[in-house]
Design an enzyme around this catalytic site. Structure first.
Site, short mmCIF file in Angstrom:
data_model
loop_
_atom_site.label_atom_id
_atom_site.label_comp_id
_atom_site.label_asym_id
_atom_site.label_seq_id
_atom_site.Cartn_x
_atom_site.Cartn_y
_atom_site.Cartn_z
N ASN A 45 0.36 -1.48 0.17
CA ASN A 45 0.21 0.14 0.21
C ASN A 45 1.36 1.10 -0.12
O ASN A 45 0.25 2.20 0.85
CB ASN A 45 -1.12 -0.12 1.19
CG ASN A 45 -1.50 -1.51 1.09
OD1 ASN A 45 -2.05 -1.55 0.23
ND2 ASN A 45 -2.18 -2.17 2.41
N HIS A 131 -14.01 -1.53 6.26
CA HIS A 131 -12.90 -2.19 7.19
C HIS A 131 -13.05 -2.47 8.60
O HIS A 131 -13.89 -1.89 9.17
CB HIS A 131 -11.93 -0.80 7.05
CG HIS A 131 -10.26 -1.55 7.54
ND1 HIS A 131 -9.70 -1.87 8.61
CD2 HIS A 131 -9.55 -1.78 7.19
CE1 HIS A 131 -8.32 -2.42 8.83
NE2 HIS A 131 -8.74 -2.77 7.43
N GLU A 176 -15.68 4.52 3.56
CA GLU A 176 -14.04 4.69 3.08
C GLU A 176 -14.41 5.45 2.06
O GLU A 176 -15.43 5.58 1.23
CB GLU A 176 -13.82 3.62 3.41
CG GLU A 176 -13.36 2.68 3.92
CD GLU A 176 -13.29 1.50 3.82
OE1 GLU A 176 -12.40 0.83 3.11
OE2 GLU A 176 -13.59 0.46 4.99
N SER A 180 -10.90 -0.95 0.21
CA SER A 180 -10.24 -0.76 0.18
C SER A 180 -10.03 -1.94 -0.22
O SER A 180 -8.26 -3.32 -1.13
CB SER A 180 -9.28 -1.24 1.91
OG SER A 180 -9.97 -1.99 2.53
N ASP A 205 -13.01 7.38 6.14
CA ASP A 205 -11.86 7.15 6.05
C ASP A 205 -11.28 6.88 4.80
O ASP A 205 -11.65 5.98 3.99
CB ASP A 205 -11.82 5.43 6.47
CG ASP A 205 -10.46 4.69 6.88
OD1 ASP A 205 -9.82 4.77 6.46
OD2 ASP A 205 -10.47 3.59 6.84
N HIS A 208 -6.93 4.70 2.09
CA HIS A 208 -6.63 4.55 0.73
C HIS A 208 -6.20 6.11 -0.32
O HIS A 208 -6.00 5.50 -1.40
CB HIS A 208 -7.00 3.53 0.09
CG HIS A 208 -7.02 2.25 0.48
ND1 HIS A 208 -5.79 1.29 0.64
CD2 HIS A 208 -7.69 1.08 2.03
CE1 HIS A 208 -5.52 0.10 2.01
NE2 HIS A 208 -6.51 0.71 2.09
N LYS A 239 0.22 4.32 4.89
CA LYS A 239 -0.11 3.94 3.94
C LYS A 239 0.95 4.87 2.37
O LYS A 239 1.74 4.78 2.11
CB LYS A 239 -1.52 2.95 3.43
CG LYS A 239 -1.91 2.26 3.67
CD LYS A 239 -3.27 1.94 4.07
CE LYS A 239 -3.76 0.57 4.75
NZ LYS A 239 -4.93 0.05 5.80
C1 LIG Z 1 -5.15 -0.38 6.38
C2 LIG Z 1 -7.03 0.73 6.51
C3 LIG Z 1 -7.14 0.82 8.02
C4 LIG Z 1 -5.58 0.69 9.25
O1 LIG Z 1 -4.46 1.49 9.17
P1 LIG Z 1 -3.59 1.10 9.48
O2 LIG Z 1 -2.83 2.64 10.28
O3 LIG Z 1 -2.84 0.31 9.27
O4 LIG Z 1 -3.70 1.14 11.86
C5 LIG Z 1 -8.14 1.70 8.58
N1 LIG Z 1 -9.07 1.86 7.34
C6 LIG Z 1 -8.99 1.04 6.33
C7 LIG Z 1 -9.84 1.37 5.34
C8 LIG Z 1 -7.65 0.35 6.02
O5 LIG Z 1 -7.85 0.04 4.69
#
Ligand SMILES: *Cc1c(COP(=O)(O)O)cnc(C)c1O
Length: 378
Positions: A45, A131, A176, A180, A205, A208, A239
């Site tokens: 990522n 997620h 989101e 993801s 969120d 990505h 990421k």
């Molecule tokens: C990876 C991810 C997270 C978690 O983030 P980390 O910093 O890896 O704990 C949260 N939400 C989504 C949509 C993700 O893909």
């Protein structure tokens, strides 16, 4: 006592047993297995390749030299270095929010935020494909959890119509901006209209999307001009930012409330100073002309993969878990690492290969991948 081997056997039987994959090194588009087996990595990522950027490495090194490798206590005790305040003020500005708060991971951010803001009697409404960390935060909060089918604003409306509202309860809608495992985009404008109509809050969120979308990489919320319409802008620095940690950007009051009540923030050692320093360096690059060039390169790779591709995450649908594992193994034999994603990360019978493109890839790499995917059994 239940024997753990039974649970492991059960998982093996249905193709859902998971194993760590060990790599001795990673750099650029390569992941090295064992002594010297290089694999072309389509499972990272690190979309902008920043985790190996010299400026991030130097920032992390000098922060470690200056402040030590660990932060030694929770932020509320003696762990709140100025570096964190600087990172948070940078994030707030970037997100057009009054304030921001960082956590050690995105996972801790989601759980800490939802549990702090919601309690019994409140309602949290999630997109079906949210997620795990958002689901866990919602469940732990004690609020009533409702779920709508992926992207279905009609069902979201129906849930909102039936949700009791009162001056001292809260309703939070969770989505989101870029999903993801599907690489598709939430209908954020419609969701903003709905949350306004029903007086709910919206948590988005951007895990990505940070670094990739919007004029300066601020994310999808910014790209759509919705910075003032989303109460809780969340994301991770692990990421595209090539570092680690999670953040919430919100009003000053919400941030102050999180500092006072978010258990994953309060009862956890602050992340290492190097993490904050690398994150600040990443934000510098993301917002610079270099960031623009990286995004342009990523878009070029997306077009080379398939014209019209609009996301750096590309699912290659397979179906059952065993077939997805076999496809992934076949690609591995050709030197390509493309992870198989199975239940419970995605719904049952929707196992897939998940391809993620990063700026470390070349146009040749994309052609290699395309040919290898085309040669998989249908
Ligand atoms: C990876 C991810 C997270 C978690 O983030 P980390 O910093 O890896 O704990 C949260 N939400 C989504 C949509 C993700 O893909």
């Amino acid at each position: 006592m239940r024997d753990p081997r039974d649970e492991l056997d059960q998982r093996r039987k249905v193709g859902l047993h998971r194993q760590l994959r060990h790599f001795s090194a990673t750099s650029g588009a390569q992941a090295i297995r064992g002594k010297d087996t290089p694999l072309l990595n389509f499972g990272s990522n690190d979309y902008l390749g920043l985790s190996h950027h010299l400026r991030l490495i130097e920032a992390a090194q000098s922060a470690s030299s200056l402040h030590g490798t660990g932060s030694r206590s929770s932020r509320l005790v003696t762990g709140s270095l100025d570096l964190y305040t600087e990172l948070e003020s940078r994030l707030a500005t970037f997100k057009h929010a009054e304030a921001a708060l960082t956590f050690s991971t995105g996972y801790a951010t989601a759980v800490g935020t939802l549990t702090a803001l919601l309690k019994k009697g409140d309602t949290v409404i999630l997109d079906k494909l949210c997620h795990a960390c958002l689901i866990d935060g919602a469940r732990l909060s004690g609020a009533t959890v409702r779920v709508f089918p992926h992207h279905s604003t009609a069902r979201l409306r129906a849930i909102l119509e039936k949700t009791p509202r009162s001056p001292d309860s809260r309703v939070i809608i969770v989505a989101e901006s870029v999903y993801s495992m599907d690489g598709d985009f939430a209908p954020l404008r419609e969701m903003v209209d709905l949350k306004n109509e029903f007086g709910a809050w919206l948590l988005v969120d951007e895990a990505h999307a940070l670094g990739i979308y919007g004029g300066n990489g601020a994310g999808r919320i910014s790209e759509l001009g919705l910075q003032n319409d989303v109460e809780l802008q969340m994301g991770t620095l692990g990421k595209a930012a090539g570092s680690a940690g999670g953040y919430i950007a919100a009003s000053a009051d919400i941030i102050e409330l999180l500092i006072n009540s978010s258990r994953s923030f309060i009862y956890s050692t602050a992340p290492p100073p190097s993490q904050a320093a690398a994150s600040i360096a990443a934000l510098d690059i993301i917002q610079s002309a270099e960031g623009d060039q990286l995004r342009a390169h990523l878009r070029q790779l997306m077009q080379a993969f398939a014209p019209g591709t609009s996301c750096q995450i590309i699912p290659h649908p397979i179906g059952d878990a065993d077939s997805a594992l076999r496809a992934s193994a076949q690609l591995l034999e050709q030197g390509l690492f493309v992870p198989a994603i199975r239940y419970p990360t995605v719904p049952r019978q929707q196992a897939r290969l998940r391809i993620s493109l990063t700026t470390a890839h070349t146009l040749d790499d994309i052609q290699t991948l395309r040919s290898a995917l085309a040669a998989l059994p249908q």
